[in-house]
Design a protein around this motif. Structure first.
Motif, mmCIF file in Angstrom:
data_model
loop_
_atom_site.group_PDB
_atom_site.id
_atom_site.type_symbol
_atom_site.label_atom_id
_atom_site.label_comp_id
_atom_site.label_asym_id
_atom_site.label_seq_id
_atom_site.Cartn_x
_atom_site.Cartn_y
_atom_site.Cartn_z
ATOM 1 N N ARG A 285 0.834 -1.198 0.000
ATOM 2 C CA ARG A 285 0.000 0.000 0.000
ATOM 3 C C ARG A 285 0.873 1.253 0.000
ATOM 4 N N GLU A 286 0.249 2.356 -0.350
ATOM 5 C CA GLU A 286 0.921 3.654 -0.360
ATOM 6 C C GLU A 286 1.224 4.082 1.077
ATOM 7 N N LEU A 287 2.463 4.429 1.342
ATOM 8 C CA LEU A 287 2.855 4.903 2.662
ATOM 9 C C LEU A 287 2.927 6.428 2.638
ATOM 10 N N PRO A 288 2.743 7.056 3.793
ATOM 11 C CA PRO A 288 2.825 8.515 3.818
ATOM 12 C C PRO A 288 4.230 8.985 3.450
ATOM 13 N N HIS A 289 4.315 9.973 2.601
ATOM 14 C CA HIS A 289 5.615 10.512 2.175
ATOM 15 C C HIS A 289 5.455 11.971 1.798
ATOM 16 N N THR A 290 5.192 12.811 2.810
ATOM 17 C CA THR A 290 4.933 14.230 2.556
ATOM 18 C C THR A 290 6.192 15.077 2.634
ATOM 19 N N GLY A 291 7.281 14.489 3.154
ATOM 20 C CA GLY A 291 8.497 15.265 3.383
ATOM 21 C C GLY A 291 8.599 15.747 4.820
ATOM 22 N N ASP A 292 7.556 15.539 5.608
ATOM 23 C CA ASP A 292 7.540 15.904 7.025
ATOM 24 C C ASP A 292 7.575 14.593 7.814
ATOM 25 N N LEU A 293 8.769 14.245 8.321
ATOM 26 C CA LEU A 293 8.952 12.958 8.989
ATOM 27 C C LEU A 293 7.968 12.765 10.137
ATOM 28 N N ARG A 294 7.793 13.766 10.967
ATOM 29 C CA ARG A 294 6.879 13.650 12.099
ATOM 30 C C ARG A 294 5.463 13.351 11.626
ATOM 31 N N ALA A 295 4.972 14.107 10.654
ATOM 32 C CA ALA A 295 3.613 13.898 10.141
ATOM 33 C C ALA A 295 3.473 12.522 9.506
ATOM 34 N N ILE B 267 9.568 5.021 5.205
ATOM 35 C CA ILE B 267 9.067 6.333 5.605
ATOM 36 C C ILE B 267 10.220 7.262 6.001
ATOM 37 N N VAL B 268 11.176 6.762 6.789
ATOM 38 C CA VAL B 268 12.261 7.647 7.240
ATOM 39 C C VAL B 268 13.249 7.960 6.127
ATOM 40 N N GLY B 269 13.327 7.092 5.113
ATOM 41 C CA GLY B 269 14.149 7.371 3.947
ATOM 42 C C GLY B 269 15.634 7.249 4.189
#
Length: 177
Positions: free
Chosen positions: A74-84, A131-133
Motif C-alpha cells: 500500500r501507499e505509505l505517507p511521504h509528505t516530506g515531514d517525517l513527524r507527520a 518512511i524515514v528514507g
C-alpha cells in the motif's frame, strides 16, 4: 503453442480469501486458541493440505491473517515531514488493531511466534525504513522500540488505551530521543 497466461488472482486468490474469512469467523465464534487448520479448511471449503502448504501451522496462519489488511504494497505517507508521516503511519496501525478481530489475531499469532521474526514485524520494519528514507533519520530498531513496540504492547495488554493521540505522543517521544 504459447504458454498459458496466468490470471492475476484466480482460484488461489479466491481460496486465500475464503481461508481468511473462515479464520476471522472462527476466531469471533470460538476464540483464537481454539482455531485449528482442519477447522479453517472445513469452514473455507478447502482441503487442509492447501492450508498446511501455505502456513505449516495454525500460529503462523493466525499471525499472517492478522496482518494481511496492512498490505505491505500500500501507499505509505511521504509528505516530506517525517513527524507527520510517522504519525499518519502509526494512526493507521492503531486503527487496524482497534478492530477486535485484528487484535485477537495479533495476540494469538504473537503468543506462539517463538524466536523467529514474524511477518508482521518484518513488514512494519520495512515500512518504517521506507518512511524515514535515506539517509535514515532513525534506525529500524529505534522505530520498533519507540513506536511499533509500544503500539503492539497496548494492542495486546491495554487495548482501551489506543486513543487518537497515542501516535502523536509516541512519535514526539521517539523524535526527542
Amino acid at each position: 503453442m504459447s504458454a498459458p497466461v496466468r490470471r492475476p488472482g484466480g482460484r488461489s486468490a479466491a481460496v486465500l480469501t475464503s481461508i481468511r474469512y473462515a479464520v476471522e469467523e472462527l476466531v469471533r465464534e470460538r476464540g483464537a486458541e481454539k482455531v485449528t487448520i482442519p477447522l479453517v479448511a472445513e469452514r473455507a471449503g478447502v482441503n487442509p493440505t492447501s492450508v498446511y502448504r501455505r502456513w505449516g501451522d495454525a500460529a503462523t496462519m493466525l499471525n499472517d491473517i492478522a496482518t494481511y489488511r496492512l498490505d505491505p504494497e500500500r501507499e505509505l505517507p511521504h509528505t516530506g515531514d517525517l513527524r507527520a508521516d510517522l504519525i499518519t503511519w502509526a494512526r493507521e496501525i492503531v486503527e487496524h488493531y482497534r478492530k477486535p478481530i485484528n487484535a485477537a489475531l495479533l495476540r494469538s499469532g504473537s503468543a506462539s511466534a517463538g524466536e523467529e521474526e514474524t511477518e508482521c514485524l518484518r513488514n512494519r520494519r520495512t515500512e518504517g525504513l521506507a518512511i524515514v528514507g535515506e539517509p535514515a533519520a532513525l534506525s529500524a530498531d529505534e522505530l520498533i522500540d519507540g513506536l511499533i513496540g509500544p503500539l503492539v504492547y497496548r494492542v495486546i495488554y491495554l487495548p482501551w488505551t489506543l486513543d487518537d493521540e497515542l501516535p502523536v505522543r509516541l512519535v514526539d517521544k521517539l523524535l526527542r530521543a
